[in-house]
Motif scaffolding. Structure first.
Motif, PDB file in Angstrom:
ATOM      1  N   UNK A  99       0.810  -1.219   0.000  1.00 51.08           N
ATOM      2  CA  UNK A  99       0.000   0.000   0.000  1.00 51.08           C
ATOM      3  C   UNK A  99       0.843   1.269   0.000  1.00 51.08           C
ATOM      4  N   UNK A 100       2.154   1.164   0.090  1.00 54.56           N
ATOM      5  CA  UNK A 100       3.003   2.356   0.147  1.00 54.56           C
ATOM      6  C   UNK A 100       2.835   3.261  -1.072  1.00 54.56           C
ATOM      7  N   UNK A 101       2.815   2.747  -2.326  1.00 55.07           N
ATOM      8  CA  UNK A 101       2.567   3.655  -3.455  1.00 55.07           C
ATOM      9  C   UNK A 101       1.219   4.355  -3.365  1.00 55.07           C
ATOM     10  N   UNK A 102       0.190   3.638  -2.872  1.00 57.39           N
ATOM     11  CA  UNK A 102      -1.134   4.251  -2.741  1.00 57.39           C
ATOM     12  C   UNK A 102      -1.081   5.410  -1.745  1.00 57.39           C
ATOM     13  N   UNK A 103      -0.466   5.175  -0.594  1.00 58.85           N
ATOM     14  CA  UNK A 103      -0.382   6.228   0.419  1.00 58.85           C
ATOM     15  C   UNK A 103       0.444   7.405  -0.064  1.00 58.85           C
ATOM     16  N   UNK A 104       1.556   7.125  -0.743  1.00 60.61           N
ATOM     17  CA  UNK A 104       2.395   8.213  -1.245  1.00 60.61           C
ATOM     18  C   UNK A 104       1.667   9.036  -2.296  1.00 60.61           C
ATOM     19  N   UNK A 105       0.935   8.361  -3.177  1.00 58.40           N
ATOM     20  CA  UNK A 105       0.180   9.078  -4.217  1.00 58.40           C
ATOM     21  C   UNK A 105      -0.914   9.952  -3.603  1.00 58.40           C
ATOM     22  N   UNK A 106      -1.627   9.426  -2.619  1.00 56.87           N
ATOM     23  CA  UNK A 106      -2.688  10.215  -1.979  1.00 56.87           C
ATOM     24  C   UNK A 106      -2.121  11.418  -1.235  1.00 56.87           C
ATOM     25  N   UNK A 107      -1.026  11.230  -0.524  1.00 57.96           N
ATOM     26  CA  UNK A 107      -0.415  12.349   0.196  1.00 57.96           C
ATOM     27  C   UNK A 107       0.142  13.391  -0.774  1.00 57.96           C
ATOM     28  N   UNK A 108       0.719  12.939  -1.896  1.00 57.21           N
ATOM     29  CA  UNK A 108       1.262  13.881  -2.878  1.00 57.21           C
ATOM     30  C   UNK A 108       0.159  14.704  -3.525  1.00 57.21           C
ATOM     31  N   UNK A 109      -0.962  14.055  -3.837  1.00 59.59           N
ATOM     32  CA  UNK A 109      -2.087  14.792  -4.414  1.00 59.59           C
ATOM     33  C   UNK A 109      -2.659  15.766  -3.397  1.00 59.59           C
ATOM     34  N   UNK A 110      -2.749  15.350  -2.143  1.00 63.20           N
ATOM     35  CA  UNK A 110      -3.286  16.231  -1.098  1.00 63.20           C
ATOM     36  C   UNK A 110      -2.398  17.448  -0.883  1.00 63.20           C
ATOM     37  N   UNK A 111      -1.080  17.251  -0.884  1.00 61.71           N
ATOM     38  CA  UNK A 111      -0.140  18.364  -0.668  1.00 61.71           C
ATOM     39  C   UNK A 111       0.131  19.176  -1.932  1.00 61.71           C
ATOM     40  N   UNK A 112      -0.366  18.725  -3.075  1.00 57.21           N
ATOM     41  CA  UNK A 112      -0.202  19.480  -4.305  1.00 57.21           C
ATOM     42  C   UNK A 112       1.079  19.238  -5.055  1.00 57.21           C
ATOM     43  N   UNK A 113       1.858  18.227  -4.670  1.00 57.64           N
ATOM     44  CA  UNK A 113       3.098  17.931  -5.388  1.00 57.64           C
ATOM     45  C   UNK A 113       2.900  17.001  -6.572  1.00 57.64           C
ATOM     46  N   UNK A 114       1.749  16.416  -6.716  1.00 49.25           N
ATOM     47  CA  UNK A 114       1.455  15.526  -7.834  1.00 49.25           C
ATOM     48  C   UNK A 114       0.031  15.782  -8.295  1.00 49.25           C
ATOM     49  N   UNK A 115      -0.226  15.440  -9.542  1.00 53.02           N
ATOM     50  CA  UNK A 115      -1.545  15.644 -10.119  1.00 53.02           C
ATOM     51  C   UNK A 115      -2.315  14.323 -10.152  1.00 53.02           C
ATOM     52  N   UNK A 116      -3.614  14.440 -10.076  1.00 52.87           N
ATOM     53  CA  UNK A 116      -4.488  13.264 -10.111  1.00 52.87           C
ATOM     54  C   UNK A 116      -4.642  12.806 -11.551  1.00 52.87           C
ATOM     55  N   UNK A 117      -3.984  11.699 -11.873  1.00 53.83           N
ATOM     56  CA  UNK A 117      -4.003  11.155 -13.219  1.00 53.83           C
ATOM     57  C   UNK A 117      -4.824   9.875 -13.251  1.00 53.83           C
ATOM     58  N   UNK A 118      -5.451   9.629 -14.391  1.00 51.10           N
ATOM     59  CA  UNK A 118      -6.349   8.476 -14.504  1.00 51.10           C
ATOM     60  C   UNK A 118      -5.574   7.171 -14.477  1.00 51.10           C
ATOM     61  N   UNK A 119      -4.444   7.087 -15.197  1.00 54.42           N
ATOM     62  CA  UNK A 119      -3.703   5.830 -15.248  1.00 54.42           C
ATOM     63  C   UNK A 119      -3.117   5.465 -13.885  1.00 54.42           C
ATOM     64  N   UNK A 120      -2.578   6.459 -13.184  1.00 51.77           N
ATOM     65  CA  UNK A 120      -2.036   6.186 -11.854  1.00 51.77           C
ATOM     66  C   UNK A 120      -3.150   5.832 -10.871  1.00 51.77           C
ATOM     67  N   UNK A 121      -4.300   6.490 -10.999  1.00 52.24           N
ATOM     68  CA  UNK A 121      -5.414   6.196 -10.094  1.00 52.24           C
ATOM     69  C   UNK A 121      -5.918   4.763 -10.287  1.00 52.24           C
ATOM     70  N   UNK A 122      -5.965   4.281 -11.534  1.00 53.10           N
ATOM     71  CA  UNK A 122      -6.391   2.897 -11.768  1.00 53.10           C
ATOM     72  C   UNK A 122      -5.386   1.909 -11.172  1.00 53.10           C
ATOM     73  N   UNK A 123      -4.111   2.224 -11.239  1.00 55.45           N
ATOM     74  CA  UNK A 123      -3.107   1.364 -10.597  1.00 55.45           C
ATOM     75  C   UNK A 123      -3.282   1.329  -9.089  1.00 55.45           C
ATOM     76  N   UNK A 124      -3.605   2.469  -8.507  1.00 59.41           N
ATOM     77  CA  UNK A 124      -3.834   2.509  -7.060  1.00 59.41           C
ATOM     78  C   UNK A 124      -5.051   1.674  -6.664  1.00 59.41           C
ATOM     79  N   UNK A 125      -6.083   1.719  -7.484  1.00 58.40           N
ATOM     80  CA  UNK A 125      -7.258   0.884  -7.220  1.00 58.40           C
ATOM     81  C   UNK A 125      -6.895  -0.592  -7.302  1.00 58.40           C
ATOM     82  N   UNK A 126      -6.074  -0.961  -8.295  1.00 53.81           N
ATOM     83  CA  UNK A 126      -5.661  -2.358  -8.439  1.00 53.81           C
ATOM     84  C   UNK A 126      -4.849  -2.821  -7.227  1.00 53.81           C
TER      85      UNK A 126
END
Length: 593
Positions: free
Chosen positions: A331-358
């Motif tokens: 779950x580490x990539x999922x947590x890192x992606x969510x924290x990055x989107x929340x802090x504004x350092x990364x953008x919410x992308x569809x391909x990355x979001x589908x990987x997080x769901x998987x």
């Protein structure tokens, strides 16, 4: 025609006075100004050989060399130990001893109205040594029988020596101790016609190989799933032969240290002391320019989340198995992606979001298939994962924006003591009141080697980040998880893996691999420059160098232009030796000569 000579200055009508009290008619103490001749032949210009600039002290090189040698020594020791273990396995082919319950009879069992238990059990346990060249030396063992958490019988087995290819039958008579049950528990036991028992055996065992004897270590044997009938009246219950297999682990009675915060504080304290000696005493690396504002706004928040991730992550080992913890770490990539989107350092992308769901679906399936699922342990591990993800995002936001870069030694020098102080607060509240020195088995060499491994791990992480690329780091992380899961199932019997665990983790791993691929592709795309921009950049830098030459010529009044341009070029391309293990983002252009 005679050559005309012009004086370079008018005659001085006020001759200088003599120094040190000399007379007024004396000669001046300095020679007069020489005249300049026009048309005189000047000596040919011979450029002097340029001295190489002084070499700066490679502070970061010393730091990296120290860390690299320390890591290489630890890796070499591990490699030699692996070779020795492989040779030993090929020669002796060692196997674990096995235990099983051969017979059990509940001869007497009675619970009085006051809650006192009276019982007598006849127990037979079979111990087998499958090795032909290895013997086991057992000390006297203590035996306890439980039913629903209630101790209904205690006894002991005598000490014995078990040679190769030997089967030993152990017999003991157990009886209940002086304990009083609550009225509800006593009533439930009186109503039962059969009891489901758990048998715990604690002892110390040593290994004998030829004339070599090892130090005896404590082991804990647990046998579960045993049903025995309760005797009615004066007739004893029949003998039950469950042939239940028993699993053994390192005994918590002899290796008991259930204090994760204390263990983490030992790691942080040891790392901080080593970093202090490397920075202040041996001066292997110089400290960075740290101000109070940077320390309070950057180092303290990062240290707080770092301490939280270590605290929650180590506490999870008390409740769930090592294999399941490694599965949850997907779950580490999922947590890192969510924290990055929340802090504004990364953008919410569809391909990355589908990987997080998987990844999340795979971890959920793996958790559903876990045999020994524990809500508290899972909550601790997930909390530690999100704390670690927030620490990584804060490191990117705070340190990089302020231009502060830390190498392996300086990072531990600043972060480890602060993390130690953050861990001191929960330790003082949670663990210090319950610490009993008599129940803690403290072995200096075990804790020292443990802290040394933690220090080598911290150094190796920074060295791998600086010396390799993103692909190597991510592939090594996936390989590490597989190795840990495989070793945990071999070393720790409670780390049982089911088919649903494997399916869920395989799904999560596919999502992690795809996420790593996308991140590596984005990094490569951001680092590459268009080919047509390189000549333009070279031309611009060449023009800047020429302008700097002109400015230096007008400002120095009499210096040589060629030597001045050389100094300017060498200064403009100087490299900061204190830079950390991070690749520079600026690509230098062509330097004019």
């Amino acid at each position: 025609m005679a050559e005309q000579v012009y004086a370079s200055a008018k005659p001085n009508h006020n001759p200088p006075q003599a120094l040190n009290g000399g007379g007024g008619g004396g000669q001046p103490s300095f020679p007069p100004t020489k005249g300049q001749t026009y048309g005189a032949t000047l000596p040919a210009y011979r450029p002097q050989p340029r001295k190489p600039p002084p070499r700066r002290r490679r502070r970061r090189g010393c730091c990296c060399s120290c860390c690299l040698w320390l890591t290489l020594i630890v890796v070499a020791l591990v490699f030699l130990a692996a070779i020795a273990a492989g040779v030993f396995y090929l020669i002796y082919h060692p196997r674990r001893p096995t235990f099983e319950v051969g017979g059990l009879r509940l001869a007497a069992f009675n619970v009085s109205a006051a809650g006192h238990i009276t019982s007598r059990l006849d127990l037979n346990v079979t111990a087998r040594n499958p090795n032909s060249k290895i013997a086991y030396l057992y000390d006297a063992a203590s035996v306890s029988v439980f039913s629903g958490g209630v101790d209904i019988g205690d006894g002991s087995f005598p000490a014995f020596v078990q040679h190769g290819k030997n089967t030993t039958l152990l017999a003991a008579t157990l009886s209940a101790g002086a304990q009083t049950l609550a009225s509800t528990a006593a009533s439930d036991l009186r109503k039962k016609t059969s009891l489901q028992l758990e048998i715990d055996v604690d002892t110390k065992v040593g290994v004998k190989i030829g004339g070599l004897k090892t130090k005896r270590m404590g082991i804990h044997v647990r046998c579960v799933g045993i049903d025995v009938g309760v005797p009615k009246g004066k007739a004893a219950a029949p003998v039950s032969s469950p042939n239940a297999d028993c699993k053994w682990v390192l005994s918590p009675k002899h290796f008991k240290f259930p204090l994760p915060i204390t263990l983490t504080m030992i790691h942080m304290g040891f790392s901080g002391v080593v970093a202090f000696f490397l920075v202040r005493v041996f001066k292997v690396v110089a400290p960075v320019k740290m101000t109070f504002q940077i320390y309070s706004t950057c180092v303290i928040p990062i240290s707080a989340f770092f301490a939280s991730s270590l605290w929650f992550g180590n506490t999870a080992y008390l409740h769930i198995s090592v294999a399941f913890i490694q599965m949850l770490k997907a779950l580490m990539p999922v947590a890192t992606f969510l924290m990055a989107v929340t802090c504004g350092t990364d953008k919410l992308r569809c391909d990355v979001f589908l990987n997080m769901v998987l990844v999340s679906v795979g971890v959920a399936i793996s958790s559903y298939g876990e045999i020994n699922f524990n809500v508290i342990g899972t909550a601790y591990q997930v909390t530690g994962i999100f704390a670690e993800a927030l620490r990584l995002v804060l490191t990117q936001v705070l340190l990089q924006k302020k231009g502060l870069t830390l190498n392996p030694v300086t990072s531990l020098y600043y972060i480890a003591p602060c993390s130690f102080l953050f861990l001191f607060v929960p330790w003082y509240v949670l663990e210090k009141p319950g610490m009993e020195i008599s129940q803690i088995q403290f072995n200096f060499w075990i804790f020292f080697s443990n802290a040394l491994c933690a220090l080598a791990l911290n150094f190796s992480i920074f060295l791998v980040i600086g010396r390799t690329g993103a692909v190597t780091i991510r592939v090594a992380g996936v390989l590490k998880d597989w190795i840990l899961i495989a070793l945990s199932t071999i070393i720790f019997p409670e780390s049982t893996i089911t088919g649903l665990n494997i399916i869920g983790y395989a799904i999560a791993l596919c999502g992690v691999v795809m996420y790593n691929y996308l991140k590596v592709r984005d990094v490569r795309a951001s680092n590459q420059l268009p080919t047509e921009s390189i000549p333009e950049r070279a031309t611009k830098e060449w023009k800047l160098d020429k302008k700097s030459d002109l400015y230096s010529d007008s400002s120095n009044n009499g210096r040589n232009i060629a030597s001045d341009a050389g100094i300017t070029a060498s200064d403009s391309f100087s490299v900061d030796e204190e830079a950390p293990l991070l690749q520079a983002s600026r690509v230098p252009g062509l330097k004019s000569t």
